[in-house]
Every structure is written in structure tokens, then in C-alpha cells.
Enzyme design. Structure first.
Site, PDB file in Angstrom:
ATOM      1  N   HIS A 103       0.850  -1.186   0.000  1.00 18.63           N
ATOM      2  CA  HIS A 103       0.000   0.000   0.000  1.00 18.63           C
ATOM      3  C   HIS A 103       0.889   1.242   0.000  1.00 18.63           C
ATOM      4  O   HIS A 103       2.096   1.161   0.245  1.00 18.63           O
ATOM      5  CB  HIS A 103      -0.907   0.018   1.228  1.00 18.63           C
ATOM      6  CG  HIS A 103      -1.863  -1.128   1.306  1.00 18.63           C
ATOM      7  ND1 HIS A 103      -3.018  -1.188   0.560  1.00 18.63           N
ATOM      8  CD2 HIS A 103      -1.832  -2.270   2.047  1.00 18.63           C
ATOM      9  CE1 HIS A 103      -3.663  -2.316   0.840  1.00 18.63           C
ATOM     10  NE2 HIS A 103      -2.959  -2.995   1.740  1.00 18.63           N
ATOM     11  N   ASP A 106      -1.238   8.809  -1.293  1.00 17.34           N
ATOM     12  CA  ASP A 106      -1.127   9.972  -2.167  1.00 17.34           C
ATOM     13  C   ASP A 106      -1.949  11.087  -1.532  1.00 17.34           C
ATOM     14  O   ASP A 106      -3.165  10.983  -1.412  1.00 17.34           O
ATOM     15  CB  ASP A 106      -1.668   9.596  -3.559  1.00 17.34           C
ATOM     16  CG  ASP A 106      -1.943  10.801  -4.459  1.00 17.34           C
ATOM     17  OD1 ASP A 106      -1.613  11.939  -4.088  1.00 17.34           O
ATOM     18  OD2 ASP A 106      -2.512  10.588  -5.549  1.00 17.34           O
ATOM     19  N   HIS A 108      -3.448  14.680  -1.882  1.00 17.41           N
ATOM     20  CA  HIS A 108      -3.744  15.741  -2.836  1.00 17.41           C
ATOM     21  C   HIS A 108      -3.267  17.098  -2.324  1.00 17.41           C
ATOM     22  O   HIS A 108      -3.177  18.049  -3.112  1.00 17.41           O
ATOM     23  CB  HIS A 108      -5.241  15.791  -3.124  1.00 17.41           C
ATOM     24  CG  HIS A 108      -5.732  14.647  -3.955  1.00 17.41           C
ATOM     25  ND1 HIS A 108      -6.970  14.655  -4.580  1.00 17.41           N
ATOM     26  CD2 HIS A 108      -5.165  13.448  -4.278  1.00 17.41           C
ATOM     27  CE1 HIS A 108      -7.141  13.521  -5.242  1.00 17.41           C
ATOM     28  NE2 HIS A 108      -6.060  12.765  -5.065  1.00 17.41           N
ATOM     29  N   HIS A 143      -5.449   9.148  -0.599  1.00 15.85           N
ATOM     30  CA  HIS A 143      -5.880   7.792  -0.932  1.00 15.85           C
ATOM     31  C   HIS A 143      -4.684   6.928  -1.264  1.00 15.85           C
ATOM     32  O   HIS A 143      -3.577   7.419  -1.510  1.00 15.85           O
ATOM     33  CB  HIS A 143      -6.881   7.807  -2.098  1.00 15.85           C
ATOM     34  CG  HIS A 143      -6.342   8.359  -3.389  1.00 15.85           C
ATOM     35  ND1 HIS A 143      -5.674   7.584  -4.315  1.00 15.85           N
ATOM     36  CD2 HIS A 143      -6.387   9.604  -3.904  1.00 15.85           C
ATOM     37  CE1 HIS A 143      -5.331   8.325  -5.346  1.00 15.85           C
ATOM     38  NE2 HIS A 143      -5.741   9.563  -5.128  1.00 15.85           N
ATOM     39  N   CYS A 144      -4.912   5.640  -1.288  1.00 10.99           N
ATOM     40  CA  CYS A 144      -3.890   4.687  -1.699  1.00 10.99           C
ATOM     41  C   CYS A 144      -3.810   4.700  -3.227  1.00 10.99           C
ATOM     42  O   CYS A 144      -4.837   4.787  -3.898  1.00 10.99           O
ATOM     43  CB  CYS A 144      -4.229   3.299  -1.190  1.00 10.99           C
ATOM     44  SG  CYS A 144      -2.914   2.078  -1.401  1.00 10.99           S
ATOM     45  N   HIS A 154      -8.135  -0.217  -4.794  1.00 14.50           N
ATOM     46  CA  HIS A 154      -7.858   0.142  -3.401  1.00 14.50           C
ATOM     47  C   HIS A 154      -8.756   1.296  -2.947  1.00 14.50           C
ATOM     48  O   HIS A 154      -9.239   1.299  -1.813  1.00 14.50           O
ATOM     49  CB  HIS A 154      -6.382   0.501  -3.233  1.00 14.50           C
ATOM     50  CG  HIS A 154      -5.471  -0.689  -3.219  1.00 14.50           C
ATOM     51  ND1 HIS A 154      -4.428  -0.824  -2.317  1.00 14.50           N
ATOM     52  CD2 HIS A 154      -5.444  -1.810  -3.969  1.00 14.50           C
ATOM     53  CE1 HIS A 154      -3.801  -1.974  -2.533  1.00 14.50           C
ATOM     54  NE2 HIS A 154      -4.398  -2.580  -3.545  1.00 14.50           N
ATOM     55  N   MET A 159      -9.959   2.756   0.800  1.00 17.86           N
ATOM     56  CA  MET A 159      -8.673   3.293   1.232  1.00 17.86           C
ATOM     57  C   MET A 159      -8.521   4.752   0.818  1.00 17.86           C
ATOM     58  O   MET A 159      -7.782   5.105  -0.106  1.00 17.86           O
ATOM     59  CB  MET A 159      -7.536   2.447   0.670  1.00 17.86           C
ATOM     60  CG  MET A 159      -6.346   2.411   1.603  1.00 17.86           C
ATOM     61  SD  MET A 159      -5.216   1.093   1.154  1.00 17.86           S
ATOM     62  CE  MET A 159      -4.018   1.298   2.471  1.00 17.86           C
ATOM     63  N   HIS A 264     -26.591  17.886   0.449  1.00 19.61           N
ATOM     64  CA  HIS A 264     -27.749  18.733   0.739  1.00 19.61           C
ATOM     65  C   HIS A 264     -28.182  18.460   2.174  1.00 19.61           C
ATOM     66  O   HIS A 264     -28.233  17.302   2.607  1.00 19.61           O
ATOM     67  CB  HIS A 264     -28.897  18.401  -0.222  1.00 19.61           C
ATOM     68  CG  HIS A 264     -30.189  19.082   0.109  1.00 19.61           C
ATOM     69  ND1 HIS A 264     -30.448  20.388  -0.231  1.00 19.61           N
ATOM     70  CD2 HIS A 264     -31.292  18.640   0.755  1.00 19.61           C
ATOM     71  CE1 HIS A 264     -31.669  20.723   0.176  1.00 19.61           C
ATOM     72  NE2 HIS A 264     -32.204  19.670   0.791  1.00 19.61           N
ATOM     73  N   GLU A 288     -28.422  25.659  -1.286  1.00 23.95           N
ATOM     74  CA  GLU A 288     -29.321  24.547  -0.968  1.00 23.95           C
ATOM     75  C   GLU A 288     -28.613  23.210  -1.157  1.00 23.95           C
ATOM     76  O   GLU A 288     -28.758  22.287  -0.363  1.00 23.95           O
ATOM     77  CB  GLU A 288     -30.572  24.607  -1.838  1.00 23.95           C
ATOM     78  CG  GLU A 288     -30.266  24.633  -3.333  1.00 23.95           C
ATOM     79  CD  GLU A 288     -31.511  24.703  -4.188  1.00 23.95           C
ATOM     80  OE1 GLU A 288     -32.504  24.056  -3.843  1.00 23.95           O
ATOM     81  OE2 GLU A 288     -31.464  25.413  -5.209  1.00 23.95           O
ATOM     82  N   THR A 289     -27.843  23.104  -2.234  1.00 24.33           N
ATOM     83  CA  THR A 289     -27.102  21.896  -2.583  1.00 24.33           C
ATOM     84  C   THR A 289     -25.798  22.351  -3.210  1.00 24.33           C
ATOM     85  O   THR A 289     -25.756  23.374  -3.902  1.00 24.33           O
ATOM     86  CB  THR A 289     -27.891  21.033  -3.586  1.00 24.33           C
ATOM     87  OG1 THR A 289     -29.150  20.674  -3.003  1.00 24.33           O
ATOM     88  CG2 THR A 289     -27.141  19.759  -3.957  1.00 24.33           C
ATOM     89  N   HIS A 315     -27.827  14.440  -2.840  1.00 25.08           N
ATOM     90  CA  HIS A 315     -29.132  14.743  -3.433  1.00 25.08           C
ATOM     91  C   HIS A 315     -29.278  14.229  -4.859  1.00 25.08           C
ATOM     92  O   HIS A 315     -30.185  14.663  -5.586  1.00 25.08           O
ATOM     93  CB  HIS A 315     -29.453  16.237  -3.356  1.00 25.08           C
ATOM     94  CG  HIS A 315     -30.925  16.519  -3.227  1.00 25.08           C
ATOM     95  ND1 HIS A 315     -31.820  16.304  -4.250  1.00 25.08           N
ATOM     96  CD2 HIS A 315     -31.650  16.969  -2.173  1.00 25.08           C
ATOM     97  CE1 HIS A 315     -33.038  16.636  -3.852  1.00 25.08           C
ATOM     98  NE2 HIS A 315     -32.958  17.043  -2.589  1.00 25.08           N
TER      99      HIS A 315
END
Length: 350
Positions: A103, A106, A108, A143-144, A154, A159, A264, A288-289, A315
Site C-alpha cells: 500500500h 497519495d 492531494h 488515498h492509496c 484500493h 482506502m 444537501h 441549498e445543494t 441529493h
């Protein structure tokens, strides 16, 4: 990291950080978030985290649907890490000998080396320590990413998680006015792709690798069997509902490492929303969303104004209601009839 790639060559040596304060943080399982300052005091720090990779079986719903999950620290999603801009994140990533495969991680939020993925590949029985400077404020997915077809497998096996890099002087509204919050909750939305047998029943496998080929076929169809918050259907409803009080301001951090989502809050709004998750950009107001693209995390700030049950969901209502991407907030306090009241109860049509 793709097959055949190697870790980048070392160039300029790492800076001497011996004069910086070091802080060890114990991570909490979502939706909980470890204690932190909303506004940084003092100079940048080295913030130390430790995460243990755990391959484990999860039950996704009340039908007993089973999946071999891959997790950071045993939870789906992995824990939310919180630092401030210009802090150094120092992570010890542990892959116990009881696991079955390599494993990595990463970030971001990080710069270079595939987000740290090229420097963190660990086989079972190994650990590695990565440090990076948090240069950009916002919420970001991690994430992996071990390479090739292993990357989506993964990720959709659980993950992934998020890191929040707060501005040193805290969050601000569109006019630059400081914003505060009483609590943070972390919701990780996860799509699972569980294969079915010839009778339409969800299949079980003896190990993660045993189900890989079948799961790849389901993944190629791009139709999840489950879309859930925090690991399984109902993880944040009923007795597990999130709680708040009228007048409390809650920062909701929401990540989706693979698919687009549309959060939402039924009965509420996004008072201030960083849908892209990046705090250098002014927040939108009164939404709202909002839309969070796959592979990203967003944040929304809301002050609860009425007591009762609130549903927080994706939503796309098929995904939110039928596939499981729903959470609840149970809010205590006094009802404000000026905001809403039932003028007349149901009665026969006159």
C-alpha cells in the site's frame, strides 16, 4: 506509482526543522475529528501522525453484504487530519505483516512524488515516514495509489480519507470577516462495487485477492452496488446520528475520492460553502445543494436554527435514499415558530 517507476532522486537537502515545535496527534475515527486550533498560535509546527493500514471485512448493510475493505486506521473513510498552512505534516505509515498486499498514500495536499505515493510504498511488515509542507489551505483527499488497476480497486475498497489545512488566521467569509465553528464532523462518501452471483445475491470471498477479478468487472460498469457515508448504510443515522444544538455552528467536511456528489442538508442550508474545498477562494453563501467532484473534498458551515431531525444526503436521491448515502443530525433546542409553523393540522377537505 506505476510499475517500473522508482522514487525520485534526492536534490536539495531537507531543511533543518530542529527549532520547530513538534506536536504528536492521535487520530480519531470519523465522523469525529481530533482537537485542533481554528486559528494557529505561534509559528509553523511539525505535526506528527501515525496511521496503520488495516485490511478487514466490513458489513455494508442490514442484509449482511460483505466486502473485503482496505482502510487507513481501520475506518472508511480514514481519519481527518487537521494542520495549518505552512505546518509540516509528518506521517508514519504502517503496513502490518498481517496484511496481504503493498500500500501507499497519495496526498492531494502535497507537492511532488505523486503526492507522496512514490515515497511511501510499503509491503506487509514495513513502515515508512513521509514529511511534506502544507502550502495550500483547504480540504483535500488522500488515498492509496499503488499503481495501475490497483489504484481504483484500493480506493473503492475504502482506502481514502481527507486532510484539512486551515489558514493560519482561520476561516473567513466573502467579505474577509472571521468565521468560527463549534465542532467539525467528517463525512466520507464511499462507493462500493460488490459482485452478485447468478441468483442476484451478493457474493463473498475468502480474501481481497479472490474477489479482484469479479469486482473489476462490476467497477467497469460504473454502477455501484452501495454508496454510503462512513463505511456502511446507516453509519450516521438512528443511534449513530450526529448531534448538535440550536445555535451551534458545525463545519461539515465531506470527501468523495472517486465519484461526484451533491450534498444537501434537508431543513437547513450551506451558510458558507467551499464546494471545491479550497479556503483561499471566497465561500459561496446560502446554498441549498453543492457539488463536490470526485477526487475532492469540500466544506460547509451551518448554524442550526431549529431543533429536530435533519437529513444530510447526496441529493442524487437514488444514491442518497436507495443506495445509502444519508446521514442524520439530531438537534436539540427550542422551536422558533417564526421560522416555521403548522397553521392548520391535517383535516378532511372542506
Amino acid at each position: 506509482m506505476a510499475a517500473g517507476e522508482s522514487a525520485p532522486k534526492q536534490g536539495r537537502p531537507a531543511p533543518d526543522l530542529s527549532a520547530l515545535e513538534r506536536v504528536q496527534v492521535e487520530l480519531l475515527a470519523p465522523p469525529q475529528v481530533h482537537a485542533h486550533e481554528a486559528r494557529a498560535t505561534g509559528k509553523p509546527k511539525v505535526v506528527e501522525f501515525r496511521m496503520v493500514i488495516e485490511e478487514k471485512t466490513l458489513i455494508l448493510d442490514d442484509q449482511g453484504t460483505e466486502v473485503h475493505a482496505m482502510t487507513f486506521n481501520g475506518s472508511v473513510p480514514g481519519p481527518l487530519m487537521v494542520v495549518h498552512q505552512d505546518d509540516y505534516v509528518e506521517l508514519t505509515l504502517v503496513n502490518p505483516a498481517t496484511n496481504s498486499m503493498p500500500h501507499n498514500i497519495d496526498f492531494h495536499a502535497a507537492t511532488g512524488a505523486l503526492g507522496g505515493g512514490a515515497l511511501t510504498i510499503v509491503s506487509p511488515g514495513e513502515q515508512v515516514r513521509l514529511r511534506f509542507r502544507a502550502t495550500r489551505p483547504g480540504v483535500f483527499v488522500y488515498h492509496c495509489a499503488p499503481g495501475g488497476a490497483m489504484i481504483p480497486w484500493h480506493v473503492v475498497s475504502g482506502m481514502n480519507g481527507a486532510i484539512m489545512v486551515l489558514p493560519r488566521d482561520g476561516l473567513k467569509d466573502r467579505a474577509g470577516k472571521p468565521l468560527g465553528y463549534d465542532k467539525v464532523v467528517y463525512i466520507g462518501e464511499q462507493d462500493f462495487y460488490v459482485p452478485r452471483d447468478k441468483d442476484g445475491k451478493f457474493k463473498r470471498y475468502a480474501s481481497p485477492a479472490a474477489g479482484f477479478a469479479d469486482m473489476q468487472q462490476v467497477m467497469r460498469g460504473l454502477i455501484p452496488s452501495h454508496i454510503v457515508f462512513n463505511g456502511n448504510v446507516g453509519a450516521l443515522t438512528g443511534k449513530n446520528a450526529l448531534t448538535a444544538k440550536v445555535g451551534e455552528t458545525v463545519l461539515i467536511v465531506h470527501s468523495q475520492a472517486n465519484r461526484d456528489t451533491r450534498p444537501h442538508l434537508i431543513g437547513g442550508h450551506g451558510d458558507h460553502v467551499w464546494a471545491s474545498g479550497k479556503f483561499s477562494n471566497p465561500p459561496e453563501q446560502d446554498l441549498e445543494t453543492w457539488f463536490i467532484p470526485g477526487g475532492a473534498a469540500g466544506a460547509a458551515l451551518y448554524t442550526f436554527r431549529q431543533p429536530g431531525l435533519y437529513a444530510y444526503l447526496n441529493h442524487n436521491l437514488i444514491e442518497g435514499v436507495l443506495l445509502g448515502a444519508t446521514a442524520h443530525f439530531q438537534v436539540e433546542g427550542e422551536w422558533d415558530s417564526d421560522l416555521m409553523s403548522q397553521v392548520e393540522p391535517p383535516s378532511p377537505i372542506r
